[in-house]
Each structure stands twice: as structure tokens, then as C-alpha cells.
Design an enzyme around this catalytic site. Structure first.
Site, short mmCIF file in Angstrom:
data_model
loop_
_atom_site.label_atom_id
_atom_site.label_comp_id
_atom_site.label_asym_id
_atom_site.label_seq_id
_atom_site.Cartn_x
_atom_site.Cartn_y
_atom_site.Cartn_z
CD GLU A 157 -8.37 56.83 -5.22
OE1 GLU A 157 -7.77 56.73 -6.38
OE2 GLU A 157 -8.94 55.98 -4.69
CD GLU A 240 -8.87 55.01 -12.03
OE1 GLU A 240 -8.63 54.73 -10.96
OE2 GLU A 240 -9.97 55.43 -12.50
#
Length: 379
Positions: A157, A240
Site C-alpha cells: 500500500e 482517514e
């Protein structure tokens, strides 16, 4: 029975009045109807499609508190973000918009997954709106895997932190700084138990930017955290949040993946080699409508079976009906799929299809085409 007779002048007057009324009604509807109604998603993993080519997802995975996002015609905004989680752990969620595939949810007409060595560029642009009364990051999530998987967790990622507010930090530890895509970044490296994570953190907030995702992918390959024979599976952008988050917004987002090129001079699909396919796009245009006759030529040495041609219709255009192929969806990023009688393009051969469309505003042609995931030259 006697027949009723109407004076021609009376009929003309009634017809003119009726046409005037209908025209006024149409103008009123056009002026008041939104281009696309906003869609609010509160389901934990709920999603919707925008622009006919990107997926907006709520993706609330780290809390049971309510979170809602509202998808707009160009992005999304977080409209409700209840609860909080400790800032020394994982965030509450990742509300985002993406191009590619995420847990079997693939955006319409996407070229992903695509082998890294075969991607010449992946231009993307973003515009964010931030809030002050929350703890969060604004970030891209770029996923890489040794296989062209469309489900589950990828091996590596890449995160690009455009902004961070509050006492939070990326996974792992800072391993240095790097200049990527013309900017200087803190570089953090680590793992979360299921995948490796390489994070590029901006030293100050970036509210909007256009860049090439492949600059970050190649930097990751150079650090040994992916291979050039791996696959790029999705390009995502969102937030996030750890605490609150209502009001955060992606005002606009774009992502394109151009295949058929490589940084490896030995790659047969690299720059300087002939395109594997050529597309001729001939149109006949009139006010509000057009026809397109499309010819796809296979420049390769092997036949192409079950061909699919992906391209993006310019804004305001839509497909009314097609022949010799099915074209879906009707607007945005579309894919023409061969009909049973013309599903093979022989080496050096071609196949043709066409469609009738409607448009508003000025007329334009698509800018790029991909045959079964490979970029084509336009004739």
C-alpha cells in the site's frame, strides 16, 4: 352524423400556443433539474458511482458509530462522522473515491488492474476541503500486488498524505525524505500485519494538485517494496478520520491509467515501439446528436479474441443505441464489447462498430482508447 369542422386559422393559433407552453415548460425543467442528484450513503461499506467512471465508498471499518458521505457529481463530502478512536491506533474509516478495484468492487470502464511495466503514465488530480475540528489525514491510497487481483488485501500500500491534523502518524517509522513528483516528502515505512505500507507525507498541507501516480509507484519499486512485473490495482483518494470529520470533502477527483508504455527499454510495449492497436473514430454531427463509426485495427502478430474497447465520452454525451457491439454504460467511461459475430480481430485485421449518441454543449471526441487494457494509437 354531422362532422365537426375547425377553421384552419383557429387550429394554427391553438398549435402555436401549445408549442409555446411546451417550450416554456421544457425550459423550466432544464433550469431547475440538477445535473445529478446527490446520493447520501450511511451503510458501512456502501458505495455509488459518480461521473460514470469512479466509485465513492463510505468504507467505515474501524468503528460502529454512524458515518455518512454524500456523493456529488464531482466528488463527495463527509456529512456525518460520529465517535472517535485512539490516535495511537488505526483510524475510524477511509471514505474515498477510486479508480480500479477494491474488494471486488470495480469502477466502470477501468483499465485496472494493469501491469506496472506496461503503464506509461497515470495522471490524477484532486481538490480537497479541510476542517479544523477533527483529527484526520487527507490521503491517496495506491495498491500494488504481484497478481492482478480485484479482491482482498494487496501486498503493498502506498499512501500520499496531503494533510494531517492532530497527533497522528503513518504506519511504521520515518526512514528519510525524498523528492517525488517535484515535491519533498517525509518517507515512512512499515507494515500493519496484512500488507506493507510506504507513506509519503507532505510537510505542509496541499489542498489541490495534479500529478502522475506512477512517480510514486516507481519510487516504491526502487525501494524494493514492489516489482515492475506487479500490478497496480486501484488509485483511491479520501480521508482517514480518527475524531469527528464532518465537512471534509473531495471537491473533484480524476484518475487515468495509460497503458502501453514502460520505463524498461527492453519491454516490447515500451516507448518508441509501434502501438498494438489503432482506432479510427469517424463522426457525423448535427445539433444535439451524432453518429460515431469506430474501426479497431490489431497491429500485433497474434489475434485478439473477445475484444473490448474502453474510452470515455466527453461530458454531456450519451449513447442512444449501438450496432455490431454493445456499449455500456450510456455515458462517462464506457466499454464497447464485441458481438458474437465479430469477437475476433485477426493479426493485422480490423473490426468496426458504431453508435448513435446525443450531446449538449460543444461536441468533442474521446481522447484515448484501450483495447483489452492496452492503449491504442488514434488514426
Amino acid at each position: 352524423m354531422p362532422r365537426l369542422r375547425h377553421h384552419p386559422r383557429t387550429l394554427r393559433a391553438v398549435s402555436a400556443a401549445l408549442l409555446t407552453t411546451l417550450a416554456a415548460l421544457a425550459a423550466l425543467l432544464t433550469a431547475t433539474a440538477p445535473a445529478q442528484a446527490d446520493t447520501t450513503i450511511c451503510e458501512q461499506y456502501g458505495s455509488t458511482v459518480i461521473q460514470g467512471r469512479y466509485v465513492v465508498q463510505n468504507n467505515r471499518w474501524g468503528t460502529s458509530a454512524t458515518q455518512c458521505v454524500t456523493a456529488t457529481d464531482s466528488g463527495f463530502r463527509v456529512t456525518q462522522a460520529d465517535g472517535s478512536v485512539p490516535t495511537n491506533g488505526a483510524p475510524k474509516s477511509y471514505p474515498s473515491v477510486f479508480n480500479g478495484c477494491h474488494y471486488t468492487n470495480c469502477s466502470p470502464g477501468t483499465a485496472l488492474p494493469a501491469r506496472i511495466s506496461g503503464i506509461s503514465s497515470a495522471p490524477s488530480s484532486i481538490s480537497y476541503s479541510y476542517v479544523a475540528d477533527a483529527v484526520y489525514n487527507a490521503s491517496y491510497d495506491i495498491w500494488l500486488d504481484p497478481t492482478p487481483r480485484t479482491d482482498g488485501v494487496n501486498r503493498t500500500e502506498i499512501m500520499i498524505w496531503f494533510n494531517r491534523v492532530g497527533p497522528i502518524q503513518p504506519i511504521g517509522s520515518q526512514v528519510g525524505t525524498a523528492t517525488v513528483a517535484g515535491r519533498t516528502w517525509e518517507v515512512w515505512s512499515g507494515g500493519n500485519g496484512t500488507n506493507d505500507v510506504l507513506s509519503f507525507v507532505a510537510p505542509s498541507a496541499i489542498s489541490s494538485w495534479s500529478f502522475d501516480v506512477m512517480d510514486f509507484v516507481r519510487a516504491t519499486v526502487a525501494r524494493g517494496m514492489a516489482g515492475s512485473d506487479w500490478y497496480l490495482t486501484s488509485v483511491q483518494a479520501g480521508f482517514e478520520p480518527w475524531q469527528n470529520g464532518a465537512g471534509l470533502a473531495v471537491n473533484s477527483f480524476s484518475s487515468t491509467v495509460n497503458t502501453g508504455g514502460s520505463q524498461d527499454p527492453g519491454d516490447p510495449n515500451g516507448p518508441g515501439t509501434p502501438a498494438a492497436c489503432t482506432v479510427s473514430y469517424a463522426t457525423n454531427v448535427w445539433p444535439g446528436g451524432f453518429t460515431a463509426n469506430v474501426t479497431v485495427t490489431n497491429n500485433g502478430a497474434a489475434p485478439v479474441d473477445g475484444w473490448r474497447l474502453a474510452f470515455t465520452l466527453p461530458s454531456g454525451q450519451s449513447v442512444v443505441h449501438a450496432w455490431n457491439a454493445s456499449v455500456t454504460p450510456s455515458s462517462g467511461a464506457v466499454t464497447a464489447t464485441a458481438s458474437a459475430g465479430n469477437s475476433r480481430i485477426a493479426a493485422g485485421g480490423s473490426q468496426s462498430f458504431g453508435f448513435q449518441g446525443a450531446y449538449s454543449g460543444s461536441f468533442a471526441q474521446p481522447g484515448a482508447f484501450q483495447l483489452n487494457g492496452t492503449a491504442c494509437r488514434t488514426a
